[in-house]
Design a protein around this motif. Structure first.
Motif, PDB file in Angstrom:
ATOM      1  N   PHE A   1      84.842  55.636  40.003  1.00 16.27           N
ATOM      2  CA  PHE A   1      85.180  54.716  41.096  1.00 16.27           C
ATOM      3  C   PHE A   1      83.962  54.446  41.965  1.00 16.27           C
ATOM      4  O   PHE A   1      83.779  53.339  42.484  1.00 16.27           O
ATOM      5  N   TYR A   2      83.105  55.442  42.112  1.00 15.96           N
ATOM      6  CA  TYR A   2      81.827  55.283  42.824  1.00 15.96           C
ATOM      7  C   TYR A   2      81.004  54.180  42.152  1.00 15.96           C
ATOM      8  O   TYR A   2      80.446  53.296  42.815  1.00 15.96           O
ATOM      9  N   GLY A   3      80.946  54.211  40.823  1.00 14.89           N
ATOM     10  CA  GLY A   3      80.217  53.180  40.092  1.00 14.89           C
ATOM     11  C   GLY A   3      80.847  51.816  40.258  1.00 14.89           C
ATOM     12  O   GLY A   3      80.152  50.815  40.415  1.00 14.89           O
ATOM     13  N   PHE A   4      82.186  51.769  40.250  1.00 17.17           N
ATOM     14  CA  PHE A   4      82.893  50.492  40.417  1.00 17.17           C
ATOM     15  C   PHE A   4      82.591  49.883  41.783  1.00 17.17           C
ATOM     16  O   PHE A   4      82.248  48.697  41.902  1.00 17.17           O
ATOM     17  N   ILE A   5      82.710  50.685  42.849  1.00 17.99           N
ATOM     18  CA  ILE A   5      82.477  50.168  44.196  1.00 17.99           C
ATOM     19  C   ILE A   5      81.010  49.749  44.369  1.00 17.99           C
ATOM     20  O   ILE A   5      80.709  48.743  45.018  1.00 17.99           O
ATOM     21  N   SER A   6      80.101  50.518  43.760  1.00 14.81           N
ATOM     22  CA  SER A   6      78.687  50.132  43.823  1.00 14.81           C
ATOM     23  C   SER A   6      78.481  48.771  43.173  1.00 14.81           C
ATOM     24  O   SER A   6      77.788  47.903  43.720  1.00 14.81           O
ATOM     25  N   ALA A   7      79.098  48.564  42.007  1.00 12.29           N
ATOM     26  CA  ALA A   7      78.963  47.286  41.310  1.00 12.29           C
ATOM     27  C   ALA A   7      79.550  46.145  42.131  1.00 12.29           C
ATOM     28  O   ALA A   7      79.002  45.040  42.176  1.00 12.29           O
ATOM     29  N   VAL A   8      80.667  46.395  42.821  1.00 10.89           N
ATOM     30  CA  VAL A   8      81.265  45.359  43.669  1.00 10.89           C
ATOM     31  C   VAL A   8      80.344  45.051  44.844  1.00 10.89           C
ATOM     32  O   VAL A   8      80.200  43.890  45.258  1.00 10.89           O
ATOM     33  N   ALA A   9      79.706  46.076  45.389  1.00 11.85           N
ATOM     34  CA  ALA A   9      78.753  45.837  46.473  1.00 11.85           C
ATOM     35  C   ALA A   9      77.608  44.954  45.991  1.00 11.85           C
ATOM     36  O   ALA A   9      77.135  44.068  46.706  1.00 11.85           O
ATOM     37  N   PHE A  10      77.182  45.158  44.750  1.00 12.98           N
ATOM     38  CA  PHE A  10      76.130  44.303  44.197  1.00 12.98           C
ATOM     39  C   PHE A  10      76.624  42.858  44.103  1.00 12.98           C
ATOM     40  O   PHE A  10      75.914  41.907  44.391  1.00 12.98           O
ATOM     41  N   ALA A  11      77.855  42.713  43.668  1.00 13.02           N
ATOM     42  CA  ALA A  11      78.428  41.384  43.488  1.00 13.02           C
ATOM     43  C   ALA A  11      78.416  40.617  44.795  1.00 13.02           C
ATOM     44  O   ALA A  11      78.229  39.399  44.831  1.00 13.02           O
ATOM     45  N   THR A  12      78.613  41.339  45.886  1.00 11.21           N
ATOM     46  CA  THR A  12      78.640  40.699  47.190  1.00 11.21           C
ATOM     47  C   THR A  12      77.337  39.981  47.486  1.00 11.21           C
ATOM     48  O   THR A  12      77.325  38.855  47.955  1.00 11.21           O
ATOM     49  N   ILE A  13      76.236  40.624  47.202  1.00 12.04           N
ATOM     50  CA  ILE A  13      74.942  40.011  47.463  1.00 12.04           C
ATOM     51  C   ILE A  13      74.764  38.746  46.673  1.00 12.04           C
ATOM     52  O   ILE A  13      74.334  37.733  47.172  1.00 12.04           O
ATOM     53  N   LEU A  14      75.073  38.834  45.411  1.00 16.01           N
ATOM     54  CA  LEU A  14      74.910  37.687  44.514  1.00 16.01           C
ATOM     55  C   LEU A  14      75.590  36.450  45.084  1.00 16.01           C
ATOM     56  O   LEU A  14      74.992  35.394  45.230  1.00 16.01           O
ATOM     57  N   ALA A  15      76.865  36.582  45.424  1.00 15.40           N
ATOM     58  CA  ALA A  15      77.644  35.420  45.821  1.00 15.40           C
ATOM     59  C   ALA A  15      77.198  34.878  47.166  1.00 15.40           C
ATOM     60  O   ALA A  15      77.083  33.664  47.354  1.00 15.40           O
ATOM     61  N   VAL A  16      76.954  35.747  48.145  1.00 10.84           N
ATOM     62  CA  VAL A  16      76.596  35.266  49.476  1.00 10.84           C
ATOM     63  C   VAL A  16      75.224  34.611  49.467  1.00 10.84           C
ATOM     64  O   VAL A  16      75.017  33.558  50.068  1.00 10.84           O
ATOM     65  N   VAL A  17      74.273  35.220  48.780  1.00 14.80           N
ATOM     66  CA  VAL A  17      72.933  34.622  48.714  1.00 14.80           C
ATOM     67  C   VAL A  17      72.985  33.271  48.008  1.00 14.80           C
ATOM     68  O   VAL A  17      72.316  32.319  48.407  1.00 14.80           O
ATOM     69  N   ALA A  18      73.803  33.164  46.961  1.00 16.18           N
ATOM     70  CA  ALA A  18      73.940  31.884  46.265  1.00 16.18           C
ATOM     71  C   ALA A  18      74.505  30.823  47.199  1.00 16.18           C
ATOM     72  O   ALA A  18      74.033  29.680  47.234  1.00 16.18           O
ATOM     73  N   GLY A  19      75.521  31.191  47.987  1.00 18.04           N
ATOM     74  CA  GLY A  19      76.092  30.240  48.938  1.00 18.04           C
ATOM     75  C   GLY A  19      75.093  29.820  49.998  1.00 18.04           C
ATOM     76  O   GLY A  19      75.016  28.639  50.376  1.00 18.04           O
ATOM     77  N   LEU A  20      74.318  30.765  50.504  1.00 22.04           N
ATOM     78  CA  LEU A  20      73.292  30.443  51.498  1.00 22.04           C
ATOM     79  C   LEU A  20      72.249  29.495  50.924  1.00 22.04           C
ATOM     80  O   LEU A  20      71.837  28.526  51.565  1.00 22.04           O
ATOM     81  N   THR A  21      71.821  29.782  49.695  1.00 24.12           N
ATOM     82  CA  THR A  21      70.801  28.947  49.065  1.00 24.12           C
ATOM     83  C   THR A  21      71.315  27.531  48.845  1.00 24.12           C
ATOM     84  O   THR A  21      70.585  26.549  49.065  1.00 24.12           O
ATOM     85  N   LEU A  22      72.567  27.415  48.435  1.00 24.46           N
ATOM     86  CA  LEU A  22      73.171  26.092  48.251  1.00 24.46           C
ATOM     87  C   LEU A  22      73.182  25.296  49.550  1.00 24.46           C
ATOM     88  O   LEU A  22      72.865  24.098  49.560  1.00 24.46           O
ATOM     89  N   SER A  23      73.549  25.944  50.654  1.00 22.37           N
ATOM     90  CA  SER A  23      73.608  25.218  51.918  1.00 22.37           C
ATOM     91  C   SER A  23      72.209  24.798  52.378  1.00 22.37           C
ATOM     92  O   SER A  23      72.026  23.706  52.916  1.00 22.37           O
ATOM     93  N   GLY A  24      71.198  25.654  52.142  1.00 25.34           N
ATOM     94  CA  GLY A  24      69.825  25.275  52.482  1.00 25.34           C
ATOM     95  C   GLY A  24      69.325  24.139  51.622  1.00 25.34           C
ATOM     96  O   GLY A  24      68.683  23.191  52.109  1.00 25.34           O
ATOM     97  N   ALA A  25      69.633  24.205  50.325  1.00 22.38           N
ATOM     98  CA  ALA A  25      69.209  23.141  49.413  1.00 22.38           C
ATOM     99  C   ALA A  25      69.863  21.810  49.763  1.00 22.38           C
ATOM    100  O   ALA A  25      69.231  20.744  49.719  1.00 22.38           O
ATOM    101  N   SER A  26      71.141  21.848  50.137  1.00 16.48           N
ATOM    102  CA  SER A  26      71.842  20.606  50.475  1.00 16.48           C
ATOM    103  C   SER A  26      71.296  20.009  51.766  1.00 16.48           C
ATOM    104  O   SER A  26      71.270  18.788  51.933  1.00 16.48           O
TER     105      SER A  26
END
Length: 578
Positions: free
Chosen positions: A382-407
């Motif tokens: 479960f430690y590994g699962f939560i760590s992986a989900v924490a990683f996922a968080t970065i991916l999605a938020v940074v992608a959204g930020l980059t999209l808004s800057g690009a637009s």
């Protein structure tokens, strides 16, 4: 290579905002966090997630043909899906790691983060969500500039967006590097480069469609994970919140006694986690900080963009309803996890120095509180699962930020200001992708440059800027008939400049970051929002009512038509037809 990119990306957000959340409370420098042995369970789960999201990106790339597809997924996202995606944007690792760590450090006071983040949503629902969808196309500048002169208002909107995005991206990249260093044992600069590379892959090829679906998957995983954690923590105390809080007070009292406090003082220090004053020291700081978190939500460009991904205003309203539901539930559970960190992590010699109540590895590792709770209640898997989900968080938020800057660059500046609205979709999309590359390079460079900095002030600054610059212009342009181009642009820039300037001369930057002597800060409060928001609103009001130009008269005359469209949707095209 791609798989490694994603891991970094996901982790990034984790610490980025996580560190931001707790740094004020714990006063730590995340740059000092120690590397830990590589967590292979987390890497395997992380790799599975990366492969799945890369497949989504490939699928989304086949559907991304036009600028509308790239920015807003062609308007084909339902209200329920968009609500989950917005919740995914908001249930960042700042919330997951930062708030739980803040609650662990300061108890009750750590809730100001979740309350501040949450209460902006009803305002967004009732004041802006439908109007945004009815008036806008790709960016919030479409809404703010509906009846104004395009060149100046777009220039301001792009400036505000890029400054907010820049400070957010710095925080994400620094956090990405630090959290990866903690969990995966990689060198910091390698982690930052990999995060930047993965971010560019997702945004360049998948656009908003890929970003949205990655957010939805991440939101479902994170909600599932925190639900299990909250359930397991409460099960230890017979599902009695009172028993959990009493144990937290007992642990804090013992830690205070270990530090040399007498019995009465230790008891008071233990009870202090159930009252205010641990994090916010005075009423003005509390109000200003709360205003930044609450109204900053209504000015964050990557959140506002999400309202253009749905077909109509009804779905936009539904989006906010579902987002508020999931976010509110999430924050209640996070509070439980924060107290679980006090009772389960600070008392475990494997995780912390139990006599001092400090997690092993330096100040930066305070952000790992929630992840260590996961290990306490669910073991290594479960430690590994939560760590992986924490990683996922970065991916999605940074992608959204980059999209808004690009637009902001491609749609607001290139297509509207430079090409006067006559740029074709293909060229606009090309400019957006070039901007994405540039933002990726800048983010990596700043992430490496700011490695040793306390990143808390960057996140606070992003919210304060959004609340002081973007929000006043957006609100008054939609709701006040006398607002003019001159007022919006001058007032907006006054809010933007004052929020940045006041933050630089505040204790969190002037003393903690720039190294000036304690007590020498020119501005005594951590967040400038109370003051810079007032400057922004007053600037817009004053320079609008004193504007007697012919353009101002025409803009006032155009307000009734804007009001009808914003409230009824008459004349608003379906997003999918943009």
């Amino acid at each position: 290579m791609s798989a490694r990119f994603t891991s970094k990306n996901l982790i990034g957000l984790g610490l980025a905002l996580g560190a931001a959340g707790i740094a004020h409370a714990a006063g730590g420098d995340v740059g000092e966090a120690a590397k830990q042995p590589t967590n292979w369970t987390a890497i395997i789960m992380f790799t599975v997630f990366v492969l799945a999201t890369l497949w989504i990106t490939k699928w989304a790339a086949g559907r991304t043909k036009s600028a509308a597809d790239f920015y807003t997924a062609g308007g084909g996202i339902t209200g329920f899906q968009n609500g989950l995606a917005i919740a995914g944007d908001y249930m960042s690792a700042a919330s997951f790691l930062g708030i739980s760590a803040a609650v662990m450090a300061t108890g009750y006071d750590g809730l100001i983060y979740s309350i501040g983040f949450l209460v902006g949503w009803p305002i967004l629902t009732f004041l802006l969500a439908e109007r945004l969808r009815n008036l806008g196309k790709f960016t919030f500048a479409d809404v703010a500039g509906y009846r104004f002169q395009q060149a100046p208002i777009r220039a301001f909107a792009a400036s505000g967006t890029l400054v907010v995005v820049a400070f957010y991206l710095i925080a994400q990249m620094v956090g990405a590097g630090q959290l990866i260093k903690l969990l995966f044992g990689l060198d910091y600069w390698i982690a930052v480069v990999l995060v930047g590379a993965l971010m560019m892959v997702y945004v360049l090829f998948g656009g908003m469609t890929a970003t949205t679906w990655v957010q939805i998957i991440k939101a479902v995983l994170l909600l599932s994970g925190v639900t299990f954690m909250g359930f397991m923590v409460m099960s230890r105390y017979g599902f009695s919140p009172e028993a959990l809080f009493a144990e937290g007070v007992k642990v804090r009292t013992q830690i205070a006694a270990n530090g040399g406090a007498d019995a009465d003082t230790a008891a008071k220090m233990g009870l202090a986690i159930m009252g205010p004053g641990g994090f916010i020291k005075d009423p003005i700081s509390a109000i200003s900080f709360g205003m930044a978190l609450m109204f900053g939500t209504l000015g964050l460009p990557h959140i506002l963009m999400r309202f253009f991904t749905v077909p109509d205003a009804k779905e936009a309203r539904k989006s906010v309803f579902w987002a508020t539901t999931w976010i509110g539930y999430f924050y209640v559970v996070i509070f439980i996890i924060g107290f679980g960190a006090i009772t389960l992590v600070l008392t475990n010699p494997e995780f912390a120095d139990t006599t001092k109540g400090i997690i092993h590895g330096g100040a930066g590792t305070a952000n790992m509180a929630a992840v260590l709770v996961a290990k306490s209640v669910g073991g290594n898997v479960f430690y590994g699962f939560i760590s992986a989900v924490a990683f996922a968080t970065i991916l999605a938020v940074v992608a959204g930020l980059t999209l808004s800057g690009a637009s902001a660059v491609s749609h607001d500046l290139y297509a509207t200001v430079f090409k006067h609205g006559k740029a074709d979709s293909a060229k606009e999309l090309k400019v957006s992708r070039i901007t994405t590359l540039a933002l990726g390079v800048v983010a990596v460079a700043l992430g490496i440059l700011f490695e040793k900095q306390n990143i808390a002030f960057m996140v606070s600054l992003a919210f304060a800027i959004a609340a002081s610059a973007n929000f006043p212009v957006l609100l008054l342009s939609v709701l006040w008939k006398d607002c003019t181009t001159r007022g919006a642009v001058i007032g907006g820039f006054l809010g933007l400049i004052s929020s940045v300037a006041l933050t630089i001369v505040s204790p969190s930057v002037w003393e903690a970051t720039l190294g000036h002597p304690k007590g020498s800060a020119l501005f005594p409060y951590t967040s400038p929002a109370l003051f810079s928001m007032a400057i922004g609103f007053l600037g817009i009001w004053f320079f609008s009512i004193t504007d007697k130009s012919r353009n101002a008269a025409a803009e006032r005359a155009a307000y009734p038509a804007q009001k009808v469209r914003s409230e009824t949707g008459l004349g608003a095209s379906k997003a999918s037809s943009h």
